[in-house]
Design a protein around this motif. Structure first.
Motif, PDB file in Angstrom:
ATOM      1  N   UNK A 231     -15.110  -0.811  -9.842  1.00 17.67           N
ATOM      2  CA  UNK A 231     -13.873  -0.885 -10.617  1.00 17.67           C
ATOM      3  C   UNK A 231     -12.612  -0.835  -9.779  1.00 17.67           C
ATOM      4  N   UNK A 232     -12.737  -1.063  -8.461  1.00 17.09           N
ATOM      5  CA  UNK A 232     -11.602  -0.891  -7.565  1.00 17.09           C
ATOM      6  C   UNK A 232     -10.823  -2.168  -7.279  1.00 17.09           C
ATOM      7  N   UNK A 233      -9.889  -2.027  -6.358  1.00 18.60           N
ATOM      8  CA  UNK A 233      -8.991  -3.134  -6.020  1.00 18.60           C
ATOM      9  C   UNK A 233      -9.715  -4.248  -5.264  1.00 18.60           C
ATOM     10  N   UNK A 234     -10.636  -3.883  -4.376  1.00 21.28           N
ATOM     11  CA  UNK A 234     -11.283  -4.891  -3.533  1.00 21.28           C
ATOM     12  C   UNK A 234     -12.201  -5.793  -4.342  1.00 21.28           C
ATOM     13  N   UNK A 235     -12.991  -5.216  -5.249  1.00 20.34           N
ATOM     14  CA  UNK A 235     -13.894  -6.038  -6.043  1.00 20.34           C
ATOM     15  C   UNK A 235     -13.111  -6.956  -6.970  1.00 20.34           C
ATOM     16  N   UNK A 236     -11.911  -6.530  -7.360  1.00 21.71           N
ATOM     17  CA  UNK A 236     -11.043  -7.400  -8.154  1.00 21.71           C
ATOM     18  C   UNK A 236     -10.637  -8.633  -7.337  1.00 21.71           C
ATOM     19  N   UNK A 237     -10.253  -8.401  -6.077  1.00 19.10           N
ATOM     20  CA  UNK A 237      -9.871  -9.510  -5.202  1.00 19.10           C
ATOM     21  C   UNK A 237     -11.067 -10.410  -4.909  1.00 19.10           C
ATOM     22  N   UNK A 238     -12.237  -9.803  -4.658  1.00 21.66           N
ATOM     23  CA  UNK A 238     -13.444 -10.572  -4.382  1.00 21.66           C
ATOM     24  C   UNK A 238     -13.804 -11.456  -5.570  1.00 21.66           C
ATOM     25  N   UNK A 239     -13.657 -10.918  -6.768  1.00 22.67           N
ATOM     26  CA  UNK A 239     -13.953 -11.684  -7.980  1.00 22.67           C
ATOM     27  C   UNK A 239     -13.072 -12.929  -8.078  1.00 22.67           C
ATOM     28  N   UNK A 240     -11.808 -12.785  -7.738  1.00 25.85           N
ATOM     29  CA  UNK A 240     -10.878 -13.924  -7.791  1.00 25.85           C
ATOM     30  C   UNK A 240     -11.246 -14.962  -6.728  1.00 25.85           C
ATOM     31  N   UNK A 241     -11.593 -14.497  -5.527  1.00 28.01           N
ATOM     32  CA  UNK A 241     -11.999 -15.417  -4.465  1.00 28.01           C
ATOM     33  C   UNK A 241     -13.251 -16.197  -4.853  1.00 28.01           C
TER      34      UNK A 241
END
Length: 264
Positions: A231-241
């Motif tokens: 639920x963090x910031x990095x997995x959010x960015x990875x999801x967008x990539x």
């Protein structure tokens, strides 16, 4: 052992710097030729080596010759120097698409040929160079060439059929990495960070991440998972990539690069 360079551009300069600063070869035993005099004067000023505008002079005086001209000039230069290349000389090529078989045909005689594919991080002694050789090159001679190339980073012997893939994953990939660093910095600038600072943070993050892959031996995916908290910031960015196709874009870019290399 005398080392010669035909073509004294950036890659030759990087190798010359590496082999001299590492103490493998003395500057008095390094020779370089180039048709562009300012380029020659630059390597002489920087490294104190011997220079000449005559390619044949380099061939006649040296035991190992780095052929470091643009691929489109290979045939012309090889025909010029071929009569002067001795059977004891090792010719090291630096160009995509120039196979060992084609090089042997162009030289028109049986000589020792080592084919290499370095990349531009060699200029800061962090290059990656693939190496393969024809049957005339002994194990000891190949090891010596690798020792020379290890002075500018890392060198590894590969089967020749892998050389085109090397162009895609290593030879050309610094350009992709620079694009990624620039994009990271652009994103940080959009969020208010000064550009010089953004480049520093982005470049160091890439450098450190690469070092973790090399030194830990862990799978890149496992290292990625270590950064991605639930639920963090990095997995959010990875999801967008992933949604925007980063992974598939990189794969297709490398395939296109390799296809181009095979046609050269």
């Amino acid at each position: 052992m005398r080392i010669g360079f035909i073509g004294a551009g950036n890659m030759s300069g990087a190798i010359i710097k590496g082999i001299i600063s590492s103490g493998i070869v003395k500057k008095e035993d390094v020779f370089a030729s180039d048709k562009f005099l300012p380029t020659l004067e630059k390597v002489k000023t920087n490294y104190g080596i011997n220079i000449t505008e005559d390619n044949k002079e380099v061939v006649e005086k040296c035991d190992v010759i780095f052929l470091a001209v643009k691929p489109q000039f290979y045939n012309e230069v090889i025909k010029e120097i071929s009569p002067f290349v001795k059977t004891t000389t090792t010719v090291v090529t630096i160009a995509p698409g120039q196979t060992l078989k084609n090089l042997e045909v162009t030289f028109g005689k049986e000589i020792k040929i080592v084919r290499t594919m370095p990349n531009t991080p060699a200029m800061v002694c962090e290059g990656m160079t693939a190496v393969c050789a024809n049957k005339k090159v002994t194990k000891e001679e190949l090891e010596y060439i690798c020792t020379l190339l290890n002075s500018i980073g890392k060198a590894e012997v590969v089967a020749e059929y892998m050389m085109d893939a090397v162009v895609g994953v290593s030879g050309s990939s610094p350009a992709y990495v620079y694009m990624f660093i620039e994009a990271l910095a652009d994103g940080a600038v959009m969020e208010g960070m000064p550009r010089d600072m953004a480049y520093k943070f982005a470049a160091q993050a890439v450098l450190g991440s690469a070092k973790m892959v090399l030194e830990t031996g862990m799978h890149p995916g496992a290292l990625k998972d270590m950064v991605c908290s639930p639920g963090g910031t990095t997995i959010e960015a990875v999801s967008i990539l992933e949604e925007r196709g980063m992974r598939s874009s990189v794969i297709e870019a490398i395939r296109g690069c390799v296809a181009k290399a095979r046609k050269m």
